[in-house]
Structure formats: C-alpha cells, structure tokens
Design a protein around this motif. Structure first.
Motif, PDB file in Angstrom:
ATOM      1  N   ARG A 149      69.023 -33.247 -88.818  1.00 31.85           N
ATOM      2  CA  ARG A 149      69.289 -31.700 -88.966  1.00 31.85           C
ATOM      3  C   ARG A 149      68.107 -30.858 -89.189  1.00 31.85           C
ATOM      4  O   ARG A 149      67.635 -30.058 -88.372  1.00 31.85           O
ATOM      5  CB  ARG A 149      70.233 -31.208 -90.091  1.00 31.85           C
ATOM      6  CG  ARG A 149      71.473 -31.350 -89.855  1.00 31.85           C
ATOM      7  CD  ARG A 149      72.423 -31.239 -91.103  1.00 31.85           C
ATOM      8  NE  ARG A 149      73.587 -32.251 -91.465  1.00 31.85           N
ATOM      9  CZ  ARG A 149      73.997 -32.260 -92.622  1.00 31.85           C
ATOM     10  NH1 ARG A 149      73.677 -31.577 -93.557  1.00 31.85           N
ATOM     11  NH2 ARG A 149      75.033 -33.251 -92.906  1.00 31.85           N
ATOM     12  N   SER A 171      75.256 -30.010 -85.385  1.00 32.04           N
ATOM     13  CA  SER A 171      74.346 -30.493 -85.996  1.00 32.04           C
ATOM     14  C   SER A 171      74.767 -30.937 -87.522  1.00 32.04           C
ATOM     15  O   SER A 171      74.639 -31.945 -88.098  1.00 32.04           O
ATOM     16  CB  SER A 171      73.126 -29.643 -86.273  1.00 32.04           C
ATOM     17  OG  SER A 171      72.199 -29.981 -87.241  1.00 32.04           O
ATOM     18  N   LEU A 172      75.706 -29.896 -88.091  1.00 31.41           N
ATOM     19  CA  LEU A 172      76.164 -30.388 -89.431  1.00 31.41           C
ATOM     20  C   LEU A 172      77.388 -31.525 -89.449  1.00 31.41           C
ATOM     21  O   LEU A 172      77.307 -32.368 -90.423  1.00 31.41           O
ATOM     22  CB  LEU A 172      76.693 -29.158 -90.151  1.00 31.41           C
ATOM     23  CG  LEU A 172      75.760 -27.838 -90.476  1.00 31.41           C
ATOM     24  CD1 LEU A 172      76.520 -26.658 -90.718  1.00 31.41           C
ATOM     25  CD2 LEU A 172      74.791 -28.077 -91.529  1.00 31.41           C
ATOM     26  N   GLN A 202      75.015 -25.286 -84.463  1.00 31.32           N
ATOM     27  CA  GLN A 202      74.913 -25.685 -85.720  1.00 31.32           C
ATOM     28  C   GLN A 202      75.755 -26.499 -86.278  1.00 31.32           C
ATOM     29  O   GLN A 202      75.669 -27.197 -87.211  1.00 31.32           O
ATOM     30  CB  GLN A 202      74.864 -24.264 -86.400  1.00 31.32           C
ATOM     31  CG  GLN A 202      74.608 -24.350 -87.995  1.00 31.32           C
ATOM     32  CD  GLN A 202      74.718 -23.050 -88.553  1.00 31.32           C
ATOM     33  OE1 GLN A 202      74.611 -21.914 -88.034  1.00 31.32           O
ATOM     34  NE2 GLN A 202      74.237 -22.919 -89.916  1.00 31.32           N
ATOM     35  N   LEU A 207      71.082 -25.502 -93.833  1.00 33.73           N
ATOM     36  CA  LEU A 207      71.075 -26.803 -93.145  1.00 33.73           C
ATOM     37  C   LEU A 207      72.207 -27.691 -93.724  1.00 33.73           C
ATOM     38  O   LEU A 207      72.193 -28.927 -93.544  1.00 33.73           O
ATOM     39  CB  LEU A 207      69.824 -27.709 -93.064  1.00 33.73           C
ATOM     40  CG  LEU A 207      68.994 -26.946 -92.210  1.00 33.73           C
ATOM     41  CD1 LEU A 207      67.481 -27.684 -92.231  1.00 33.73           C
ATOM     42  CD2 LEU A 207      69.393 -26.697 -90.724  1.00 33.73           C
ATOM     43  N   GLN A 234      75.056 -35.055 -87.184  1.00 31.14           N
ATOM     44  CA  GLN A 234      73.824 -35.494 -87.309  1.00 31.14           C
ATOM     45  C   GLN A 234      73.562 -35.927 -89.041  1.00 31.14           C
ATOM     46  O   GLN A 234      74.207 -34.929 -89.736  1.00 31.14           O
ATOM     47  CB  GLN A 234      72.792 -34.437 -87.219  1.00 31.14           C
ATOM     48  CG  GLN A 234      72.814 -34.419 -85.407  1.00 31.14           C
ATOM     49  CD  GLN A 234      71.777 -33.484 -85.215  1.00 31.14           C
ATOM     50  OE1 GLN A 234      71.162 -32.977 -85.858  1.00 31.14           O
ATOM     51  NE2 GLN A 234      71.541 -33.165 -83.820  1.00 31.14           N
ATOM     52  N   HIS A 265      65.902 -31.275 -85.999  1.00 34.77           N
ATOM     53  CA  HIS A 265      66.655 -30.404 -85.112  1.00 34.77           C
ATOM     54  C   HIS A 265      66.183 -28.873 -85.211  1.00 34.77           C
ATOM     55  O   HIS A 265      65.982 -28.181 -84.353  1.00 34.77           O
ATOM     56  CB  HIS A 265      68.081 -30.822 -84.747  1.00 34.77           C
ATOM     57  CG  HIS A 265      68.424 -29.849 -83.649  1.00 34.77           C
ATOM     58  ND1 HIS A 265      69.449 -28.708 -83.879  1.00 34.77           N
ATOM     59  CD2 HIS A 265      68.799 -30.073 -82.447  1.00 34.77           C
ATOM     60  CE1 HIS A 265      69.847 -28.140 -82.905  1.00 34.77           C
ATOM     61  NE2 HIS A 265      69.643 -28.931 -81.822  1.00 34.77           N
ATOM     62  N   TYR A 266      66.127 -28.469 -86.435  1.00 30.06           N
ATOM     63  CA  TYR A 266      65.956 -27.112 -86.911  1.00 30.06           C
ATOM     64  C   TYR A 266      64.711 -26.817 -86.352  1.00 30.06           C
ATOM     65  O   TYR A 266      64.303 -25.460 -85.930  1.00 30.06           O
ATOM     66  CB  TYR A 266      66.298 -27.003 -88.348  1.00 30.06           C
ATOM     67  CG  TYR A 266      65.703 -25.691 -88.757  1.00 30.06           C
ATOM     68  CD1 TYR A 266      66.742 -24.472 -88.876  1.00 30.06           C
ATOM     69  CD2 TYR A 266      64.776 -25.564 -89.544  1.00 30.06           C
ATOM     70  CE1 TYR A 266      66.214 -23.295 -89.238  1.00 30.06           C
ATOM     71  CE2 TYR A 266      64.039 -24.233 -89.858  1.00 30.06           C
ATOM     72  CZ  TYR A 266      65.058 -23.229 -89.895  1.00 30.06           C
ATOM     73  OH  TYR A 266      64.525 -21.758 -90.371  1.00 30.06           O
TER      74      TYR A 266
END
Length: 235
Positions: free
Chosen positions: A157, A148-149, A145, A188, A152, A160-161
């Motif tokens: 995000r 991603s934060l 996570q 997100l 990306q 990906h989620y």
C-alpha cells in the motif's frame, strides 16, 4: 473578515460543474457563495449534517473521515488547496454529508449553495455530465484505494501510494508529501511505525530517498515493480 477574498470566476473554473456557466449564471453563483475559515482541529461539518453547500479548499488542508462504532477513525481522503469535495451530495434524495470533515491545518474554503446548483443541473444537461465525469474519476480513485486496502499488504500500500502520488504530480524527481506521515498512515490503514519501516525498506532497495517529508524517486521502475509485485518487504 476584511482580509477575506471573495470568490472569483477563476475559482469557478476549478469545478467541472461550474466551468461552463455564462457570465450571468456565474454572477448568481458567486453571489450565493460563502467564504469560511476553519481552525486546525475544527470541524467544517459532521456526518449526517444537512449538505447545504459543496466546497472548494482555497488554503490549508482538511481530512474527510468516518468513525467506527468504537470511535476508531478511518480517513477517507485528504483535501489540499484546489480540490473540490462533497459534489456527490447533490444527487442524494436527502442531501446530508456522508462523512465528517475537519481541518488538519488552518483552512479557508469557498462553499457554493447546493440548492442553487441542483437547479443548475436541472436546467443545464452539459453541467450535469461535467459533474458526472468528475464523480466517475473520484469513484475510480476510491476503487483503487479499496483494492489496495483489501488485496495488498501494508508495505505494498505504501509503495502504491507513493507511485500514484509520483504520477499525479507528473513525475517530478523530488516531491513533498502533502500530508503528515501520521495522516498518510491513517489514509492507508497502517500504523505510523509501519509506514516508517516501509519507507526505510524502499530507500534500502534503491527505489527512493527520503529527507523528512521530501521524497526523491531514484528508480521509478523499481518502485512500480515493488508496488505491483511485492518484490521488496520491510525488515
């Protein structure tokens, strides 16, 4: 209160920490357990409260979150039925909850006595290793996570989620988003309108179809390509 179902051994099995307890130990843990109901918007606990229990969500939905100095909310996790949480507090020298917890829906939870479980860990190395295994999985989820934060853009995000949810649910063609778009956006760290634009872009690219909160993954390979490389972008 008469309608509240008391904790059962089946619910103990949902905790890796508690799944190996014998009958006598299970009975002791269940006798100390407490069933709690939380109304929508009500807090189960606040950041800094003494962590006297670890929790299993039986019904409903909750959010774990932190507040910035300016009062801005950052959602850390969304808790759905069958999910346990707050286990890491058992290892803290001063056991306090590191986040706030509030109900997104009316919820019923089972709380297990933390002092009793710490004693169990001291006396049962296998239980301790089971708990460490659970915490290791949670840690890797949080690392992903954070990646991603940090690395990306907002659109990636979202892709990906959805890819991770698709895999977590064992690749169903259609699945329902377990939280509202507002709370997924909070998780997100994007604006709700950004989430909506990204979903529309993914639909336009042929990766998925949407019907309210229902997502149909039309092309898993394309969704993965977008999530990994940023092939698509919202317009």
């Amino acid at each position: 209160m008469n309608n509240i179902r008391q904790p059962t051994r089946d619910e103990l099995q949902q905790f890796p920490l508690l799944s190996g307890l014998d009958e006598t130990e299970s009975r002791r843990v269940l006798n100390k357990a407490r069933v709690v109901t939380v109304a929508r918007g009500e807090h189960l606990f606040h950041h800094g409260d003494p962590a006297r229990r670890i929790w299993l969500c039986r019904t409903g939905q909750l959010k774990l979150f932190r507040l910035s100095d300016s009062g801005q909310e950052k959602i850390i996790a969304i808790i759905n039925p069958g999910r346990s949480f707050a286990e890491a507090t058992l290892f803290m020298p001063a056991r306090v909850y590191p986040v706030h917890c509030a109900a997104l829906k009316p919820s019923e939870l089972v709380g297990f006595d933390a002092d009793d479980l710490v004693e169990t860990l001291h006396n049962d190395p296998e239980a301790c290793f089971r708990l460490l295994g659970t915490l290791s999985v949670r840690m890797h989820e949080k690392i992903n996570q954070i990646d991603s934060l940090a690395l990306q853009n907002a659109h990636l995000r979202v892709a990906h989620y959805l890819l991770e949810e698709y895999r977590r649910l064992q690749a169903p063609k259609t699945f329902r988003l377990e939280a509202s778009k507002k709370h997924i956006a909070g998780l997100l760290a994007v604006q709700p309108e950004t989430l909506s634009r990204s979903l529309t872009a993914l639909q336009r690219e042929g990766a998925l179809d949407m019907d309210a909160r229902y997502i149909t993954i039309s092309d898993p390979e394309k969704l993965e390509q977008i999530a990994r490389s940023g092939f698509s972008a919202p317009h």
